[in-house]
Write a protein that holds these residues in place. Structure first.
Motif, PDB file in Angstrom:
ATOM      1  N   GLY A  23       0.697  -1.325  -0.339  1.00 40.57           N
ATOM      2  CA  GLY A  23       0.088  -0.289   0.135  1.00 40.57           C
ATOM      3  C   GLY A  23       1.303   1.178   0.128  1.00 40.57           C
ATOM      4  N   LEU A  24       2.248   1.695   0.369  1.00 42.60           N
ATOM      5  CA  LEU A  24       2.562   2.774   1.446  1.00 42.60           C
ATOM      6  C   LEU A  24       3.799   2.969  -0.267  1.00 42.60           C
ATOM      7  CD1 LEU A  24       3.990   1.860   4.843  1.00 42.60           C
ATOM      8  CD2 LEU A  24       2.146   3.764   3.433  1.00 42.60           C
ATOM      9  N   PHE A  25       4.162   1.726  -1.351  1.00 43.29           N
ATOM     10  CA  PHE A  25       5.283   1.946  -1.645  1.00 43.29           C
ATOM     11  C   PHE A  25       4.518   1.592  -2.814  1.00 43.29           C
ATOM     12  CE2 PHE A  25       7.255   1.553   2.185  1.00 43.29           C
ATOM     13  CZ  PHE A  25       8.022   2.655   3.052  1.00 43.29           C
ATOM     14  N   HIS A  26       4.150   0.782  -3.533  1.00 42.06           N
ATOM     15  CA  HIS A  26       3.753   0.144  -4.348  1.00 42.06           C
ATOM     16  C   HIS A  26       2.434   0.296  -5.380  1.00 42.06           C
ATOM     17  CE1 HIS A  26       1.568  -2.093  -7.698  1.00 42.06           C
ATOM     18  NE2 HIS A  26       2.806  -2.836  -7.591  1.00 42.06           N
ATOM     19  N   TRP A  49       3.071  13.470   4.864  1.00 44.60           N
ATOM     20  CA  TRP A  49       2.352  13.015   6.163  1.00 44.60           C
ATOM     21  C   TRP A  49       1.406  11.161   5.364  1.00 44.60           C
ATOM     22  CZ3 TRP A  49       1.983  14.008  11.160  1.00 44.60           C
ATOM     23  CH2 TRP A  49       2.534  15.438  11.711  1.00 44.60           C
ATOM     24  N   VAL A  50       1.774  10.810   6.513  1.00 38.36           N
ATOM     25  CA  VAL A  50       0.474   9.600   6.185  1.00 38.36           C
ATOM     26  C   VAL A  50      -0.337   9.744   7.686  1.00 38.36           C
ATOM     27  CG1 VAL A  50       0.951   6.454   6.096  1.00 38.36           C
ATOM     28  CG2 VAL A  50       2.474   7.870   5.097  1.00 38.36           C
ATOM     29  N   PHE A  51      -1.717   8.926   7.375  1.00 33.20           N
ATOM     30  CA  PHE A  51      -2.733   8.801   8.295  1.00 33.20           C
ATOM     31  C   PHE A  51      -2.906   7.440   8.369  1.00 33.20           C
ATOM     32  CE2 PHE A  51      -6.522   7.471   9.878  1.00 33.20           C
ATOM     33  CZ  PHE A  51      -6.755   7.569  11.209  1.00 33.20           C
ATOM     34  N   VAL A  52      -2.602   6.415   9.161  1.00 38.09           N
ATOM     35  CA  VAL A  52      -3.235   5.265   9.351  1.00 38.09           C
ATOM     36  C   VAL A  52      -4.484   4.789  10.722  1.00 38.09           C
ATOM     37  CG1 VAL A  52      -1.268   4.164  10.302  1.00 38.09           C
ATOM     38  CG2 VAL A  52      -3.057   2.687   8.921  1.00 38.09           C
ATOM     39  N   VAL A  91       2.677  -0.388   9.266  1.00 35.23           N
ATOM     40  CA  VAL A  91       2.752   1.158   8.098  1.00 35.23           C
ATOM     41  C   VAL A  91       2.839   2.006   9.228  1.00 35.23           C
ATOM     42  CG1 VAL A  91       1.155   3.258   7.555  1.00 35.23           C
ATOM     43  CG2 VAL A  91       0.216   0.460   7.142  1.00 35.23           C
ATOM     44  N   VAL A  92       3.042   2.280  10.338  1.00 32.23           N
ATOM     45  CA  VAL A  92       3.515   3.471  11.373  1.00 32.23           C
ATOM     46  C   VAL A  92       5.338   3.116  11.362  1.00 32.23           C
ATOM     47  CG1 VAL A  92       3.749   4.267  13.516  1.00 32.23           C
ATOM     48  CG2 VAL A  92       1.906   3.603  12.741  1.00 32.23           C
ATOM     49  N   GLN A  93       5.581   1.967  11.395  1.00 31.57           N
ATOM     50  CA  GLN A  93       6.824   1.627  11.457  1.00 31.57           C
ATOM     51  C   GLN A  93       8.101   1.927  10.120  1.00 31.57           C
ATOM     52  OE1 GLN A  93       8.193  -1.890  14.068  1.00 31.57           O
ATOM     53  NE2 GLN A  93       6.274  -2.434  13.737  1.00 31.57           N
ATOM     54  N   MET A  94       6.759   1.395   8.482  1.00 31.45           N
ATOM     55  CA  MET A  94       7.971   1.705   7.455  1.00 31.45           C
ATOM     56  C   MET A  94       7.484   3.249   7.232  1.00 31.45           C
ATOM     57  SD  MET A  94       6.413  -1.846   5.059  1.00 31.45           S
ATOM     58  CE  MET A  94       6.392  -3.287   6.180  1.00 31.45           C
ATOM     59  N   ALA A  95       6.689   3.558   7.133  1.00 30.92           N
ATOM     60  CA  ALA A  95       6.780   4.784   6.641  1.00 30.92           C
ATOM     61  C   ALA A  95       7.924   5.634   7.183  1.00 30.92           C
ATOM     62  CB  ALA A  95       5.560   5.817   7.540  1.00 30.92           C
ATOM     63  N   LYS A  96       8.270   5.658   9.035  1.00 27.63           N
ATOM     64  CA  LYS A  96       9.016   6.384   9.525  1.00 27.63           C
ATOM     65  C   LYS A  96      10.583   6.071   9.205  1.00 27.63           C
ATOM     66  CE  LYS A  96       8.917   9.044  12.509  1.00 27.63           C
ATOM     67  NZ  LYS A  96       8.807  10.224  12.415  1.00 27.63           N
ATOM     68  N   TRP A 124      -2.977   9.025   3.129  1.00 33.91           N
ATOM     69  CA  TRP A 124      -4.817   7.621   3.932  1.00 33.91           C
ATOM     70  C   TRP A 124      -4.662   6.302   3.714  1.00 33.91           C
ATOM     71  CZ3 TRP A 124      -7.828  11.062   7.198  1.00 33.91           C
ATOM     72  CH2 TRP A 124      -9.178   9.941   7.753  1.00 33.91           C
ATOM     73  N   TYR A 125      -4.127   5.917   4.322  1.00 36.27           N
ATOM     74  CA  TYR A 125      -4.130   3.997   4.299  1.00 36.27           C
ATOM     75  C   TYR A 125      -5.285   3.544   5.140  1.00 36.27           C
ATOM     76  CZ  TYR A 125      -2.102  -0.363   3.794  1.00 36.27           C
ATOM     77  OH  TYR A 125      -1.450  -1.448   3.552  1.00 36.27           O
TER      78      TYR A 125
END
Length: 334
Positions: free
Chosen positions: A136-139, A148-151, A162-167, A218-219
């Motif tokens: 979801g985040l990268f592909h 900014w990402v919201f999950v 999602v939190v950790q990969m975004a960081k 927005w995830y």
């Protein structure tokens, strides 16, 4: 070998634990002695029959994720050797046998090496949820540093990934939690802003954190119900990810969506190719090895109690009981 399986779809009680034939690796397959399996919502949907898929006969072994040791290799296997530690997902789907068993045969393209220093429990627990978060985040969303990402649910299976990969790539994260304890855990995982959704106005918190501009990605980990709010809180040229809610039919705010140049992406992990998922696995391995990623283990069950593990997963996924933080793993006795 011992395995947890079902003969027909239904409630968790249809799961039996008993002896079934040990599979033999065919061309391109490896036989894995499973040390740890993990339970995901999709496992319960397949067992219940709400996610119709071809099922092996006469019994279907449950479980999608695994980690263990290569016991044997079939002809034409080039990626692995006997004794290698491996992990993977995508089993128990589309007619393949599952992982809640002493052994599983896996196509070599769906297996990945476990890095030195990473436990089999961590590898199994991070498998499906990690690949899902990464896709979801990268592909799909092509997340960039500084965005900014919201999950939803920053301590859930996918949400915590999602939190950790975004960081890990330098993005900033807003997430939700249902209690102060879960909020503290989400911050420990790296979330910049955590909203207690039961008592705080999540929309206002997103506006304040982003200076009113909204989030770039927005995830949505839950079945979407209010796309008006999602579109309002997404920044111009933002990307919205949906990956849950088979029966969801939310109203689509066409006008606000297109005038902000937004994009909407949906995906189901099991529709993605082995090559696409291997890209995810390579990042997951690197982040697990360097400490930027860890799976939260909520409960551990022995193989004999696989039905109870399914019940706990359903109580939280469907019943929203809130009694589980993180993943359920099945520890295989060997």
């Amino acid at each position: 070998m011992r395995a947890a399986y079902f003969r027909q779809t239904g409630e968790p009680e249809v799961i039996e634990v008993g002896e079934v034939p040990t599979p033999q690796p065919q061309s391109g397959q490896i036989l894995v002695r499973v040390r740890v399996a993990a339970i995901n919502p999709i496992d319960t949907y397949i067992r219940r029959g709400t996610a119709p898929m071809p099922l092996p006969q006469p019994v279907a072994i449950t479980g999608t994720d695994f980690a263990g040791v290569v016991e044997a290799v079939g002809p034409d296997v080039s990626r692995f050797r006997v004794g290698d530690r491996v992990w993977g997902s995508n089993q128990g789907l589309l007619g393949r046998q599952g992982t809640c068993a002493e052994y599983v045969c896996v196509d070599q393209d769906w297996a990945y090496p476990i890095p030195e220093g990473v436990s089999e429990e961590q590898a199994a627990a991070a498998a499906l949820v990690g690949i899902t978060a990464h896709l979801g985040l990268f592909h799909r969303a092509h997340l960039q540093a500084g965005e900014w990402v919201f999950v939803n649910g920053g301590t859930g299976g996918v949400g915590s990934m999602v939190v950790q990969m975004a960081k890990a790539v330098g993005a900033r994260v807003i997430t939700t939690a249902g209690s102060p304890e879960k909020a503290a855990l989400a911050r420990e995982l790296g979330a910049d802003v955590v909203a207690l959704y039961k008592q705080e106005d999540v929309a206002n918190i997103i506006r304040e954190a982003t200076g009113g501009r909204g989030v770039h990605v927005w995830y949505e980990t839950q079945p979407p119900t209010d796309l008006d709010r999602t579109v309002e809180l997404t920044a111009p040229r933002g990307r919205i990810i949906v990956m849950a809610g088979r029966q969801a039919r939310p109203v689509f705010p066409n006008g606000p969506f297109y005038v902000k140049n937004l994009s909407l992406f949906g995906f189901a992990m099991f529709n993605m190719t082995a090559d696409e998922q291997r890209v995810c696995a390579e990042d997951i391995n690197r982040w697990l090895a360097n400490g930027q990623l860890r799976a939260i283990i909520g409960r551990r069950f022995p193989l004999q109690e696989t039905a109870a593990a399914h019940r706990l997963q359903e109580e939280n996924t469907l019943g929203k009981s809130g009694t589980l933080t993180g993943k359920i793993v099945i520890v295989i006795d060997s």
